[in-house]
Motif scaffolding. Structure first.
Motif, PDB file in Angstrom:
ATOM      1  N   ARG A  68       0.838  -1.209   0.000  1.00 56.17           N
ATOM      2  CA  ARG A  68       0.000   0.000   0.000  1.00 56.17           C
ATOM      3  C   ARG A  68       0.866   1.250   0.000  1.00 56.17           C
ATOM      4  O   ARG A  68       0.615   2.203  -0.742  1.00 56.17           O
ATOM      5  CB  ARG A  68      -0.897   0.013   1.237  1.00 56.17           C
ATOM      6  N   GLU A  72       0.888   4.050  -2.913  1.00 57.85           N
ATOM      7  CA  GLU A  72       0.600   5.459  -2.601  1.00 57.85           C
ATOM      8  C   GLU A  72       1.696   6.370  -3.140  1.00 57.85           C
ATOM      9  O   GLU A  72       1.429   7.431  -3.688  1.00 57.85           O
ATOM     10  CB  GLU A  72       0.441   5.635  -1.091  1.00 57.85           C
ATOM     11  N   ARG A  99      -8.798  -6.604  -0.757  1.00 57.34           N
ATOM     12  CA  ARG A  99      -9.351  -5.931   0.430  1.00 57.34           C
ATOM     13  C   ARG A  99     -10.258  -4.763   0.024  1.00 57.34           C
ATOM     14  O   ARG A  99      -9.879  -3.922  -0.807  1.00 57.34           O
ATOM     15  CB  ARG A  99      -8.224  -5.421   1.317  1.00 57.34           C
ATOM     16  N   GLU A 100     -11.392  -4.690   0.650  1.00 54.87           N
ATOM     17  CA  GLU A 100     -12.361  -3.640   0.339  1.00 54.87           C
ATOM     18  C   GLU A 100     -11.781  -2.263   0.635  1.00 54.87           C
ATOM     19  O   GLU A 100     -12.059  -1.296  -0.099  1.00 54.87           O
ATOM     20  CB  GLU A 100     -13.635  -3.863   1.150  1.00 54.87           C
ATOM     21  N   GLU A 101     -10.980  -2.142   1.675  1.00 51.02           N
ATOM     22  CA  GLU A 101     -10.447  -0.827   2.056  1.00 51.02           C
ATOM     23  C   GLU A 101      -9.439  -0.291   1.043  1.00 51.02           C
ATOM     24  O   GLU A 101      -9.062   0.896   1.107  1.00 51.02           O
ATOM     25  CB  GLU A 101      -9.797  -0.894   3.439  1.00 51.02           C
ATOM     26  N   ASP A 102      -9.001  -1.116   0.125  1.00 49.41           N
ATOM     27  CA  ASP A 102      -8.038  -0.655  -0.883  1.00 49.41           C
ATOM     28  C   ASP A 102      -8.696  -0.232  -2.195  1.00 49.41           C
ATOM     29  O   ASP A 102      -8.009   0.237  -3.107  1.00 49.41           O
ATOM     30  CB  ASP A 102      -7.020  -1.772  -1.183  1.00 49.41           C
ATOM     31  N   ALA A 104     -10.672   2.235  -3.130  1.00 49.33           N
ATOM     32  CA  ALA A 104     -10.576   3.643  -3.537  1.00 49.33           C
ATOM     33  C   ALA A 104      -9.187   3.957  -4.092  1.00 49.33           C
ATOM     34  O   ALA A 104      -9.057   4.625  -5.134  1.00 49.33           O
ATOM     35  CB  ALA A 104     -10.875   4.549  -2.338  1.00 49.33           C
ATOM     36  N   ASP A 116     -14.272  -2.702  -7.360  1.00 53.96           N
ATOM     37  CA  ASP A 116     -14.707  -3.441  -6.179  1.00 53.96           C
ATOM     38  C   ASP A 116     -13.671  -4.500  -5.847  1.00 53.96           C
ATOM     39  O   ASP A 116     -12.790  -4.798  -6.648  1.00 53.96           O
ATOM     40  CB  ASP A 116     -16.093  -4.078  -6.388  1.00 53.96           C
ATOM     41  N   SER A 117     -13.780  -5.077  -4.656  1.00 53.54           N
ATOM     42  CA  SER A 117     -12.747  -5.995  -4.180  1.00 53.54           C
ATOM     43  C   SER A 117     -12.716  -7.298  -4.967  1.00 53.54           C
ATOM     44  O   SER A 117     -11.639  -7.854  -5.224  1.00 53.54           O
ATOM     45  CB  SER A 117     -12.951  -6.284  -2.688  1.00 53.54           C
TER      46      SER A 117
END
Length: 322
Positions: A68, A72, A99-102, A104, A116-117
């Protein structure tokens, strides 16, 4: 093992592997190593590329926080960055975790390809398969060039050239890679071998103007001029019949590139103190400028103006003072 016998991949991945080890230590008791490594990676896109390739060749489930961070940093480089391949590589490595949090971050990194994940995992699998197929010796040669390891990259290319056989695509890649390293002599060797395998006028014309560029790069302006003469003959610029593969050459990129190399040779000849070659080449360049499409001629207007002024500034024949 002697350094010259080490695979180039191991040489260029060395710094990335070591830095990845330090980044991984951020989740261990020795996490003090991670902070300086993060600072170096954040500031150095070449080192970051090495870390990403190292991570691809040694994937670990616990690497997601590191990946991550790398993604970034790649996204912060912006659209004007020198390279974009590493952004896609970092995105694929992160997306593979699903992962859903990634989502965006991945949506931004992939210009909306990941939304989507579940789709992220599928996209990552396809991307990684494509990257694996595309990876070759040239991947490590380019990374070596970016790291400033010119000698081992050149040695690897020369060995590949010695074993290239009669593969036109490989010879073309070798010629361009050697030119990129600044070894115009070996690039010329590859290009001459490539030319011996080209049989259509279009192929010959396209490779002859490249040969002219390489010959000029290694300082043999006469050879560059002869290559351009053969390029003109191949497209029928001298009125000779062609095999039909160069129809409308003057309205395509081929005409612009051949003309551009004439103008570059004019400037090189003037700088080298060869007025005869400069004037002869400028004569051909003028004819080509009158022949190629208007948009191509316009794109070369600055270069043609420089060449014309350079020739105009030459001392005219028979006007020298004793």
């Amino acid at each position: 093992m002697d350094a010259s016998d080490r695979p180039l991949r191991d040489i260029v991945l060395g710094p990335g592997r070591e830095t990845l080890r330090r980044l991984r230590s951020g989740t261990s008791p020795t996490r003090g190593e991670a902070a300086p490594a993060r600072e170096r990676v954040a500031a150095d896109p070449v080192l970051r590329a090495g870390v990403l390739y190292a991570a691809r060749h040694d994937p670990r489930a616990e690497d997601l926080p590191v990946l991550r961070f790398l993604l970034e940093r790649e996204c912060e480089s912006g659209p004007g960055a020198e390279r974009f391949e590493e952004r896609w590589l970092a995105a694929a490595l992160v997306a593979a975790h699903g992962r859903e949090e990634d989502v965006a971050l991945l949506r931004t990194a992939t210009s909306g390809q990941v939304t989507d994940s579940a789709g992220a995992v599928e996209w990552a699998r396809a991307r990684q398969e494509s990257d694996a197929e595309a990876e070759s010796e040239f991947t490590w040669i380019e990374l070596a060039r970016r790291q400033g390891r010119i000698a081992p990259a050149r040695l690897a290319l020369i060995r590949m050239l010695d074993d290239a056989g009669r593969d036109p695509d490989r010879l073309r890649k070798l010629s361009r890679a050697l030119e990129h390293l600044g070894d115009h002599a070996q690039a010329t060797r590859a290009q001459l071998h490539l030319l011996s395998l080209r049989h259509t006028d279009r192929d010959r014309a396209g490779e002859e103007y490249v040969l002219a560029r390489l010959e000029r790069g290694k300082g043999d302006l006469g050879a560059a001029g002869r290559a351009l003469s053969r390029a003109r003959a191949a497209v029928g610029a001298r009125g000779a019949p062609t095999d039909g593969t160069v129809a409308q050459w003057h309205r395509r990129g081929l005409g612009r590139m051949i003309t551009e190399q004439h103008l570059e040779l004019v400037l090189a000849a003037v700088e080298a103190g060869d007025p005869e070659l400069a004037r002869q080449t400028m004569t051909h360049a003028r004819r080509l400028l009158d022949t190629i499409g208007k948009e191509s001629a316009k794109a070369l207007s600055r270069l043609s103006t420089r060449a014309k002024w350079a020739v105009a500034g030459l001392e005219r024949p028979h006007t020298r003072t004793p």
